[in-house]
Write an enzyme that holds these catalytic residues in place. Structure first.
Site, mmCIF file in Angstrom:
data_model
loop_
_atom_site.group_PDB
_atom_site.id
_atom_site.type_symbol
_atom_site.label_atom_id
_atom_site.label_comp_id
_atom_site.label_asym_id
_atom_site.label_seq_id
_atom_site.Cartn_x
_atom_site.Cartn_y
_atom_site.Cartn_z
ATOM 1 N N HIS A 35 0.850 -1.192 0.000
ATOM 2 C CA HIS A 35 0.000 0.000 0.000
ATOM 3 C C HIS A 35 0.884 1.238 0.000
ATOM 4 C CE1 HIS A 35 -3.463 2.560 0.796
ATOM 5 N NE2 HIS A 35 -2.638 3.260 1.559
ATOM 6 N N ASP B 32 -15.375 2.188 7.564
ATOM 7 C CA ASP B 32 -14.289 3.060 7.115
ATOM 8 C C ASP B 32 -14.728 3.922 5.955
ATOM 9 O OD1 ASP B 32 -11.471 3.957 6.887
ATOM 10 O OD2 ASP B 32 -11.742 3.069 4.908
ATOM 11 N N ARG C 67 -14.792 12.398 7.230
ATOM 12 C CA ARG C 67 -13.551 13.101 7.575
ATOM 13 C C ARG C 67 -13.151 14.059 6.464
ATOM 14 N NH1 ARG C 67 -9.775 8.414 8.057
ATOM 15 N NH2 ARG C 67 -8.197 10.025 8.281
ATOM 16 N N SER D 245 -7.760 3.429 9.032
ATOM 17 C CA SER D 245 -8.477 3.375 7.765
ATOM 18 C C SER D 245 -7.752 2.477 6.770
ATOM 19 C CB SER D 245 -8.620 4.793 7.199
ATOM 20 O OG SER D 245 -9.136 4.764 5.888
ATOM 21 N N LYS E 124 -8.695 -2.109 6.036
ATOM 22 C CA LYS E 124 -8.976 -2.739 4.748
ATOM 23 C C LYS E 124 -7.929 -3.806 4.412
ATOM 24 C CE LYS E 124 -9.489 1.366 3.283
ATOM 25 N NZ LYS E 124 -9.627 2.642 2.570
#
Lengths: 431, 431
Positions: free
Chosen positions: A86, A165, A172, A187, A191
């Site tokens: 990620h 989320d 947010r 967050s 996932k």
């Protein structure tokens, strides 16, 4: 009233600097998902968390509660180990495209659930959608089959993972509470953990084009995420990497696919190759393939073979010409000297304004739009020499793209004294 | 987009500890009133204000923007000067009832726009509605005529004053952001300034039964409000007064009206008389009547005359018997000793549970319900002696009222060493 807590009490606990109990965290996220805790209550809580923080145990529970709001995936039936990556997002960050097939070369399954771009950073799915025929949406069965057959899949994250989320992130985004490290970390990690990968490598960007502008906060985010992954049983490592200048020589959807294909063909810009190989080594290490040689797999075409099969498996034609923008304009050096600054944020905003990005989720993007770079910071340039090419289908956008670049592209008479920043700034592993 | 600001930028400014500009404040409150800034955005901003504060100029502008959201009243056509009083709310605080007619005796107009009770503190309108026939709703014309003819009016605040405040208050109530001193001060003062009074006396309560439990925060609130009034051209003074034990010997609607009439008849509990006279002196001073003798006007019946005319002018019958609760129960001393604690909060919650108060705006209240006190802290009591009488129409409420009193009514073998707290703790005037 059958609810075990009152939302105001939970908010006040955090507002006054207290710890949220596990039961409070479980309840508030479940009740928010059910609509019992209202948006205005959750945004007040998010602001209190941003300003007063959460400790490691609170963040872990918050993440677990977000995972519990939805389904979990299970890759344990695959014959291969899984590794995922990620990136926190940057300008010209096309690394996922060569990286996923490269790691798959060595028998590791790479289930890369990706998103679309928003603002000045691009999205992996937007980039791949510039490949004619390619589709982002796969069923779980299609994804599993492709992981088993090809080894790599890049597709849209299903809506079933951590739905709390998704709801919280949208909130947010409009309430000035995106920047809370506990909420960013939970967050991302909710996932990734729900997705069920065995190992995870995080690319945390630092610099003007990144979400985190300074190394201290980026380091805190990296440590928080590594802790969360480790506590959840995922082998997790983070690299802090420079995002003060764009990665590679392109920012824009089809432009970045073209550059990724160059890397898969054994060429491409040195920084893209360096980061692709560095992240591949981390993923292969974490997945139990410490002896793999990813640089060799780029050079000898094995990674390209997997790329072509991966694209074809999702309906794409790896041989089809990529879209090209209708219009181009050049930005040239105004004097002789050294290119001292090529600011990632400025280039990112310029590419966005040219049509490569979107301001709202529902906006379309232009496949061919973006910015092509012809020089890198530190390069000597001559007056009149092209520094950038701007690409768009809608030439009325050139003026605003040039405005975004003002101050972000600097040619100075002398070279700067400082040494160039290394690309990989730090590595964070479980302590 | 035609809005001059983005809500997220305003939130982020305060979140990061910055000052809001006048233009930002004007816009965010106007846009919130229009529904362009959403509830979840305003609650995040309110939390940031609570945790990071606002300076004097920011609070003044915030208050001005709330005033600008609605209409302003104008008492300049009256032949008399105007003086108003606001209390931050306490248990047994019926002072407005004798005070308004008392001040009017001396040719000062008292336009007392009041509210209803919520939670453990009572509301002035609820109290007066126990007078048969009396009505709280007056048109502006009726109010002006009564001020000119009688000199005092206690009525419901119209919905036209500072509508932004009403919307914001309802939001703060459910998002844990009530306790922000800048927001409390601007909420109170926006309505008082919009109302157009020439002078204002604030009764800021301190102690268990008050909104502010400690003197430091109460002092900060008092100073903030005095500054706001002074900056807006209203002669403003605040008294900090004790609310650790109830005011007087009653808490409940008709019970408090009865006690107020006793004070207007020249009798009543010493603390109610003391505070009524102290606040009257401040109001009369501020309105240019420094030589008035309010104690004399209570003793000789002049204040009672105005009270009767004020009640009658709003449809009430000052001679009609007041409602009485259907059922009573006594709480007795369990041993000989000294009553060391008679906690205001405990008594307030007991009165509320007996039916004198409401949990939600739309709930009804019982006119006769409440708590009557037969002893004050410091009094010697004997085992079996009645300390309190509980009043309600619905006797199933007695048990929960007694639970509220547990620990709040303490009889100890010996008297406490400490001297009793004075009623008026401090005075805050413009610096």
């Amino acid at each position: 009233m059958s609810e075990p807590f009152d939302a105001v009490d939970v908010i006040v606990t955090k507002r006054d600097g207290g710890r949220l109990s596990e039961a409070q965290i479980d309840w508030v996220l479940d009740a928010y998902t059910r609509g019992v805790v209202a948006d205005e209550q959750m945004s007040a809580l998010a602001m209190a968390i941003l300003l007063n923080g959460m400790d490691r145990a609170e963040i872990a529970r918050w993440t677990a509660a977000m995972i519990a709001s939805g389904e979990r995936m299970d890759f344990s039936g695959l014959s291969r180990p899984t590794a995922d990556k990620h990136s926190t997002g940057g300008v010209g960050d096309k690394i996922t495209l060569p990286l996923a097939p490269l790691v798959a070369v060595f028998g590791v399954a790479v289930p890369q659930l990706s998103g679309r771009g928003l603002g000045h950073t691009g999205g992996t799915l937007d980039k791949l959608e510039s490949v004619p025929g390619w589709r982002a949406a796969l069923s779980n069965d299609e994804m599993m089959r492709q992981l088993e057959d090809v080894g790599a899949v890049i597709c849209a994250a299903g809506s079933g993972l951590a739905p709390a989320d998704r709801k919280l992130y949208a909130l947010r985004d409009v309430t000035g509470t995106v920047e809370a490290i506990p909420l960013i970390a939970s967050s991302i990690m909710s996932k990734k953990i729900a997705e069920g990968t065995g190992s995870l490598v995080l690319d945390v960007k630092v610099g003007s084009g990144a979400f985190m502008k300074d190394a201290e906060r980026a380091g805190e985010l990296a440590r928080t995420m590594v802790e969360l992954g480790t506590d959840a049983g995922v082998r997790t490592v983070a690299l802090l990497t420079d995002m003060s200048t764009p990665l590679g020589l392109t920012a824009g959807n089809a432009l970045e696919v073209r550059e990724s294909v160059e890397v898969l063909a054994g060429g491409g810009p040195a920084d893209v190759v360096e980061l692709t190989v560095a992240l591949a080594r981390e993923m292969l290490d974490a997945a139990g393939r410490p002896d793999a040689d990813p640089a060799a797999a780029l050079a000898d075409g094995r990674a390209m073979d997997v790329w072509r099969r991966m694209i074809a498996a999702q309906g794409g034609d790896p041989d089809a010409p990529l879209p090209v923008a209708r219009e181009t304009e050049q930005v040239v050096a105004e004097a002789d000297g050294v290119l001292t600054t090529l600011d990632a944020y400025a280039v990112g905003v310029a590419a966005w304004r040219l049509g490569a990005g979107r301001a709202r989720k529902e906006d379309p993007v232009q496949a061919g739009a973006g910015v092509e770079l012809h020089a890198r910071p530190g390069d000597r340039v001559r007056a009149g020499q092209p520094l950038l090419t701007l690409h768009t289908d809608t030439p009325e956008r050139f003026a605003r793209a040039r405005e975004a670049l003002a101050g972000g592209v600097v040619v100075a008479p002398e070279a700067p004294a400082a040494a160039p920043r290394p690309l990989v700034l730090d590595r964070v592993a479980a302590g």
